[in-house]
Design a protein around this motif. Sequence first.
Motif, PDB file in Angstrom:
ATOM      1  N   LEU A 236       0.811  -1.210   0.000  1.00 14.33           N
ATOM      2  CA  LEU A 236       0.000   0.000   0.000  1.00 14.33           C
ATOM      3  C   LEU A 236       0.848   1.265   0.000  1.00 14.33           C
ATOM      4  CD1 LEU A 236      -2.814  -0.985   2.515  1.00 14.33           C
ATOM      5  CD2 LEU A 236      -3.002  -0.763   0.043  1.00 14.33           C
ATOM      6  N   GLU A 237       2.104   1.129   0.408  1.00 11.18           N
ATOM      7  CA  GLU A 237       2.972   2.299   0.472  1.00 11.18           C
ATOM      8  C   GLU A 237       3.395   2.799  -0.905  1.00 11.18           C
ATOM      9  OE1 GLU A 237       6.165   1.118   2.970  1.00 11.18           O
ATOM     10  OE2 GLU A 237       4.979   1.187   4.825  1.00 11.18           O
ATOM     11  N   HIS A 238       3.377   1.918  -1.927  1.00 16.75           N
ATOM     12  CA  HIS A 238       3.843   2.347  -3.247  1.00 16.75           C
ATOM     13  C   HIS A 238       2.824   2.092  -4.362  1.00 16.75           C
ATOM     14  CE1 HIS A 238       5.162  -1.927  -3.022  1.00 16.75           C
ATOM     15  NE2 HIS A 238       4.797  -1.930  -4.289  1.00 16.75           N
ATOM     16  N   GLN A 239       1.613   1.651  -3.996  1.00 19.98           N
ATOM     17  CA  GLN A 239       0.564   1.458  -4.990  1.00 19.98           C
ATOM     18  C   GLN A 239      -0.558   2.463  -4.747  1.00 19.98           C
ATOM     19  OE1 GLN A 239       0.678  -3.242  -6.148  1.00 19.98           O
ATOM     20  NE2 GLN A 239      -0.691  -2.619  -4.530  1.00 19.98           N
ATOM     21  N   GLU A 240      -1.129   2.958  -5.832  1.00 23.03           N
ATOM     22  CA  GLU A 240      -2.209   3.931  -5.717  1.00 23.03           C
ATOM     23  C   GLU A 240      -3.524   3.298  -6.159  1.00 23.03           C
ATOM     24  OE1 GLU A 240      -3.347   8.456  -7.276  1.00 23.03           O
ATOM     25  OE2 GLU A 240      -1.367   7.583  -7.699  1.00 23.03           O
ATOM     26  N   VAL A 306     -19.003  16.062  -8.781  1.00 21.14           N
ATOM     27  CA  VAL A 306     -18.532  15.125  -7.760  1.00 21.14           C
ATOM     28  C   VAL A 306     -19.341  15.356  -6.490  1.00 21.14           C
ATOM     29  CG1 VAL A 306     -16.564  14.383  -6.356  1.00 21.14           C
ATOM     30  CG2 VAL A 306     -16.216  15.020  -8.766  1.00 21.14           C
ATOM     31  N   PHE A 307     -19.929  14.280  -5.972  1.00 19.52           N
ATOM     32  CA  PHE A 307     -20.797  14.372  -4.799  1.00 19.52           C
ATOM     33  C   PHE A 307     -20.020  14.179  -3.495  1.00 19.52           C
ATOM     34  CE2 PHE A 307     -25.346  13.912  -6.347  1.00 19.52           C
ATOM     35  CZ  PHE A 307     -25.045  14.333  -7.632  1.00 19.52           C
ATOM     36  N   LEU A 308     -18.930  13.417  -3.573  1.00 18.30           N
ATOM     37  CA  LEU A 308     -18.088  13.177  -2.393  1.00 18.30           C
ATOM     38  C   LEU A 308     -16.687  12.807  -2.855  1.00 18.30           C
ATOM     39  CD1 LEU A 308     -17.874  12.667   0.778  1.00 18.30           C
ATOM     40  CD2 LEU A 308     -18.159  10.250   0.192  1.00 18.30           C
ATOM     41  N   ARG A 309     -15.701  13.350  -2.184  1.00 17.97           N
ATOM     42  CA  ARG A 309     -14.312  12.965  -2.445  1.00 17.97           C
ATOM     43  C   ARG A 309     -13.601  12.804  -1.104  1.00 17.97           C
ATOM     44  NH1 ARG A 309     -12.621  17.004  -5.533  1.00 17.97           N
ATOM     45  NH2 ARG A 309     -12.810  15.910  -7.541  1.00 17.97           N
ATOM     46  N   LYS A 310     -12.959  11.651  -0.943  1.00 20.39           N
ATOM     47  CA  LYS A 310     -12.160  11.393   0.250  1.00 20.39           C
ATOM     48  C   LYS A 310     -10.841  10.769  -0.190  1.00 20.39           C
ATOM     49  CE  LYS A 310     -15.066  12.152   3.850  1.00 20.39           C
ATOM     50  NZ  LYS A 310     -14.806  12.649   5.206  1.00 20.39           N
ATOM     51  N   SER A 311      -9.785  11.040   0.545  1.00 15.93           N
ATOM     52  CA  SER A 311      -8.497  10.421   0.219  1.00 15.93           C
ATOM     53  C   SER A 311      -7.612  10.363   1.459  1.00 15.93           C
ATOM     54  CB  SER A 311      -7.777  11.194  -0.889  1.00 15.93           C
ATOM     55  OG  SER A 311      -7.438  12.495  -0.458  1.00 15.93           O
ATOM     56  N   TYR A 312      -6.757   9.359   1.453  1.00 14.58           N
ATOM     57  CA  TYR A 312      -5.719   9.239   2.469  1.00 14.58           C
ATOM     58  C   TYR A 312      -4.466   8.724   1.774  1.00 14.58           C
ATOM     59  CZ  TYR A 312      -2.993   7.804   6.499  1.00 14.58           C
ATOM     60  OH  TYR A 312      -1.977   7.662   7.425  1.00 14.58           O
ATOM     61  N   LYS A 313      -3.466   9.584   1.705  1.00 12.65           N
ATOM     62  CA  LYS A 313      -2.215   9.242   1.008  1.00 12.65           C
ATOM     63  C   LYS A 313      -2.542   8.781  -0.406  1.00 12.65           C
ATOM     64  CE  LYS A 313       0.586   8.488   5.113  1.00 12.65           C
ATOM     65  NZ  LYS A 313       1.467   7.590   5.872  1.00 12.65           N
TER      66      LYS A 313
END
Length: 339
Positions: A236-240, A306-313
């Motif tokens: 998960l550290e190097h894949q998006e 866009v109705f919702l956008r969330k992200s973490y890293k």
Amino acid sequence: MKNKISKSIFFITTLFFGITIGVLLRHSKQSWSIIQKFYVNNNSKIDRWENTFNIANIKSSKDNTIQKAYYYKTKSKSPKPLVVSLHTWNGNYAQYDALAELCLKNNLNYIHPDFRGPNNTSEACCSDLVLADIDDAITYALENFNVDDSEIYVVGFSGGGYATLSTFMKSKHNIKKFSAWASISNLESWYNESKILENLEYVNDILKCTNSINDLNLEIAKQKSPIHWDASISKLEHQELKLYAGIYDGLQGSVPITHSINFYNKILRDLNVSDSTYYVSQKEKLLLLENRKPLGNYGFISNRKVFLRKSYKNISIEVFEGEHEILSKYALNDLISAN
């Protein structure tokens, strides 16, 4: 004169009868599903494949069977990205794919593997055989195409989104980005949802995939559902991973947006994210499902709000104004754009 009147009456009667039958079929979910499947399977535009694309015969590393794939090799002398496009639930390697033409236009390496074809057998539904087939297709491309191995991208819609999530969780390859649209993440949930929506074709497919007789085999359903798998923290550290869902899916489509939302939250839990603001909260989920309205000013993708956008890293989700669909041009541009 009488003859003309008779012909007019016959024409009007026939037209009325045809429209009535069409309306009845459109509102019969089972009949409409069969018609849609027939159309997709018979509108594969094989002529387009044959003009420019080639077929690979790839031996499975798991059981030595031959798995086919359509592909395009870049004509560029310098290495180019590889786009791995995964077919939908009822599709196979020959299913028409808009991404193929876009990759051709951009002179990108492209492969469209079969991975056991439609999801209606015990071998399918993201089994170990399926995951090996997808990895084998990537290996084939790396060995035979002029690929920049730092730019491998996997993309899929619906059943292909399901396969994309599964590849994200378990692929042996170093893949840069995954783009999953209208994805199925939980077979047990989708089985129950499909029963409610009277999508009996999908209900029967899931039963076949899980070796179920009358009731769903929950153990196998969980084994084939990426939401129940443990994520590799190091990967998960190097894949998006980018998740996309149309706000009206589940109403005007077959896969509710909760599949994407729940998978996004699951990955954050695997990463031990403690800040609740990164998650899609129960309140946000409920507001989306109840109101189908934007929860903020998130802008647009491909002229869709866009109705919702969330992200973490490197993990993100976008719920956009749409149904059960992939915005193909946007998906490709988003994948190959520079970070």
